[in-house]
Write a protein that holds these residues in place. Structure first.
Motif, PDB file in Angstrom:
ATOM      1  N   LEU A  52       0.739  -1.319  -0.166  1.00  0.00           N
ATOM      2  CA  LEU A  52       0.039   0.042  -0.185  1.00  0.00           C
ATOM      3  C   LEU A  52       0.809   1.274  -0.201  1.00  0.00           C
ATOM      4  N   LEU A  53       1.907   1.058   0.868  1.00  0.00           N
ATOM      5  CA  LEU A  53       2.734   2.284   0.573  1.00  0.00           C
ATOM      6  C   LEU A  53       3.217   2.616  -0.630  1.00  0.00           C
ATOM      7  N   ALA A  54       4.032   1.575  -1.157  1.00  0.00           N
ATOM      8  CA  ALA A  54       4.541   1.427  -2.414  1.00  0.00           C
ATOM      9  C   ALA A  54       3.419   2.116  -3.357  1.00  0.00           C
ATOM     10  N   MET A  55       2.373   1.628  -3.282  1.00  0.00           N
ATOM     11  CA  MET A  55       1.169   2.126  -4.228  1.00  0.00           C
ATOM     12  C   MET A  55       0.943   3.428  -4.083  1.00  0.00           C
ATOM     13  N   GLY A  56       0.853   3.928  -2.805  1.00  0.00           N
ATOM     14  CA  GLY A  56       0.768   5.390  -2.499  1.00  0.00           C
ATOM     15  C   GLY A  56       2.038   6.320  -3.318  1.00  0.00           C
ATOM     16  N   TYR A  57       3.190   5.759  -3.150  1.00  0.00           N
ATOM     17  CA  TYR A  57       4.378   6.565  -3.827  1.00  0.00           C
ATOM     18  C   TYR A  57       3.866   6.466  -5.306  1.00  0.00           C
ATOM     19  N   ILE A  58       3.672   5.335  -5.749  1.00  0.00           N
ATOM     20  CA  ILE A  58       3.370   5.499  -7.413  1.00  0.00           C
ATOM     21  C   ILE A  58       2.208   6.156  -7.607  1.00  0.00           C
ATOM     22  N   ILE A  59       1.264   6.257  -7.020  1.00  0.00           N
ATOM     23  CA  ILE A  59       0.065   7.195  -7.532  1.00  0.00           C
ATOM     24  C   ILE A  59       0.342   8.333  -7.199  1.00  0.00           C
ATOM     25  N   ARG A  60       1.215   8.836  -6.194  1.00  0.00           N
ATOM     26  CA  ARG A  60       1.641  10.110  -6.112  1.00  0.00           C
ATOM     27  C   ARG A  60       2.589  10.845  -7.331  1.00  0.00           C
ATOM     28  N   PHE A  61       3.259   9.947  -7.677  1.00  0.00           N
ATOM     29  CA  PHE A  61       4.080  10.062  -9.030  1.00  0.00           C
ATOM     30  C   PHE A  61       3.321  10.065 -10.182  1.00  0.00           C
ATOM     31  N   VAL A  62       2.193   9.252 -10.406  1.00  0.00           N
ATOM     32  CA  VAL A  62       1.259   9.370 -11.669  1.00  0.00           C
ATOM     33  C   VAL A  62       0.621  10.707 -11.627  1.00  0.00           C
ATOM     34  N   ILE A  63       0.035  11.047 -10.368  1.00  0.00           N
ATOM     35  CA  ILE A  63      -0.764  12.170 -10.309  1.00  0.00           C
ATOM     36  C   ILE A  63       0.366  13.531 -10.661  1.00  0.00           C
ATOM     37  N   ALA A  64       1.458  13.622 -10.077  1.00  0.00           N
ATOM     38  CA  ALA A  64       2.353  14.458 -10.274  1.00  0.00           C
ATOM     39  C   ALA A  64       2.607  14.765 -11.896  1.00  0.00           C
ATOM     40  N   TRP A  65       2.894  13.641 -12.624  1.00  0.00           N
ATOM     41  CA  TRP A  65       3.111  13.654 -14.062  1.00  0.00           C
ATOM     42  C   TRP A  65       2.029  14.040 -14.845  1.00  0.00           C
ATOM     43  N   ASN A  66       0.630  13.404 -14.373  1.00  0.00           N
ATOM     44  CA  ASN A  66      -0.682  13.862 -14.929  1.00  0.00           C
ATOM     45  C   ASN A  66      -0.583  13.495 -16.560  1.00  0.00           C
ATOM     46  N   ASN A  67      -0.111  12.415 -17.006  1.00  0.00           N
ATOM     47  CA  ASN A  67      -0.149  11.722 -18.174  1.00  0.00           C
ATOM     48  C   ASN A  67      -0.858  10.615 -18.295  1.00  0.00           C
ATOM     49  N   PRO A  68      -1.930  10.523 -19.507  1.00  0.00           N
ATOM     50  CA  PRO A  68      -2.677   9.459 -19.694  1.00  0.00           C
ATOM     51  C   PRO A  68      -1.768   8.029 -19.804  1.00  0.00           C
ATOM     52  N   TRP A  69      -0.746   8.289 -20.559  1.00  0.00           N
ATOM     53  CA  TRP A  69       0.036   6.927 -21.183  1.00  0.00           C
ATOM     54  C   TRP A  69       0.465   6.501 -19.745  1.00  0.00           C
ATOM     55  N   ILE A  70       0.873   7.176 -18.857  1.00  0.00           N
ATOM     56  CA  ILE A  70       1.449   6.677 -17.410  1.00  0.00           C
ATOM     57  C   ILE A  70       0.371   5.951 -16.948  1.00  0.00           C
TER      58      ILE A  70
END
Length: 267
Positions: free
Chosen positions: A55-73
């Motif tokens: 869950l912590l790993a997914m939290g960091y990953i989602i934070r990264f994905v939100i920051a990039w805000n890219n549909p392909w990611i």
């Protein structure tokens, strides 16, 4: 009142001590299991630590994905989630034949596409349309429920077919098609896979405040808005779970029969 809700948003963060106390509580429960010789303490501790890390790993990953805000990611992450969900489904299902990964993958892919096209884009309507916070989290909730239901349905189907072997062979000898012979097992398997989902949907509200709604309210969201989101999630998960169970049965029932429409005893 809205000012109060906004002021409370994010007012109760969970720090490292909170996580530690939570793990200690689980350890105490595991200790009770050890003393009472229930035999679940190791699995409980391992599942807890694994859940925390994941869950912590997914939290960091989602934070990264939100920051990039890219549909392909976003879609790349969802693709990885689907592949992992296929493996988990096959691992959870018991006494099933090998080689069912393509059927499971197609089932999960169809459900995710339906969720994105209908639920996210027609009901939630986020801006932008690929909003990672909505797309990824809802896909994760859907996959978690569908994986469990699909694994149960497949396990029940192949187990039921084996117990009905002579009945199935008799039906085939009397001229029934493979689908007609397998239909009782298909129906019972879909019903079995749907029991937890329907029970949760029926008990939500008065008896149960589901995790998504509870989390939003604790974080300071408007309770009515949280209730609407929770209803949409539960109702959609129920519908898509039924679709997934039905689809996986249609895709796998033929594996119990040969090309000559004979029952495959080793299935």
């Amino acid at each position: 009142m809205n000012d109060v809700v906004s002021a409370n948003a994010g007012a109760y963060p969970i720090d490292g001590w909170g996580l530690l106390i939570t793990v200690i509580l689980v350890a105490v429960a595991a200790g009770m299991s050890f003393v009472m010789k229930l035999g679940v303490e190791r699995r409980m501790l391992w599942a807890t630590l694994r859940s925390l890390v994941q869950l912590l790993a997914m939290g960091y990953i989602i934070r990264f994905v939100i920051a990039w805000n890219n549909p392909w990611i976003c879609f790349a992450l969802i693709a990885v989630m689907i592949v992992a969900a296929v493996q988990i489904t096959l691992t959870r299902a018991s006494n099933i034949p090998k080689g069912l990964a393509p059927q499971v993958f197609l089932t999960l892919l169809v459900c995710v596409i339906l969720q994105i096209s209908v639920v996210i884009e027609l009901i939630v309507r986020p801006k932008p349309w690929y909003a990672p916070a909505v797309l990824v989290t809802m896909a994760g909730m859907l996959l978690g429920n569908v994986v469990a239901a699909t694994a149960v349905a497949m396990s029940r189907f192949f187990s039921d077919m084996k117990s009905r072997r002579y009945e199935v062979e008799m039906l085939l000898a009397l001229g029934a098609t493979p689908f007609e012979a397998a239909k009782p097992s298909i129906v019972s398997s879909v019903k079995m896979g749907m029991i937890p989902t329907i029970s949760q949907l029926a008990s939500s509200g008065i008896v149960l405040i589901p995790g998504m709604m509870a989390g939003q309210v604790i974080a300071g969201a408007d309770p009515l808005t949280a209730a609407k989101y929770q209803f949409v999630v539960l109702a959609v998960i129920s519908a898509l779970t039924l679709i997934a169970d039905s689809l996986i049965m249609v895709l796998v029932y033929r594996t119990s029969f040969t090309a000559l429409d004979q029952y495959r005893a080793e299935s």
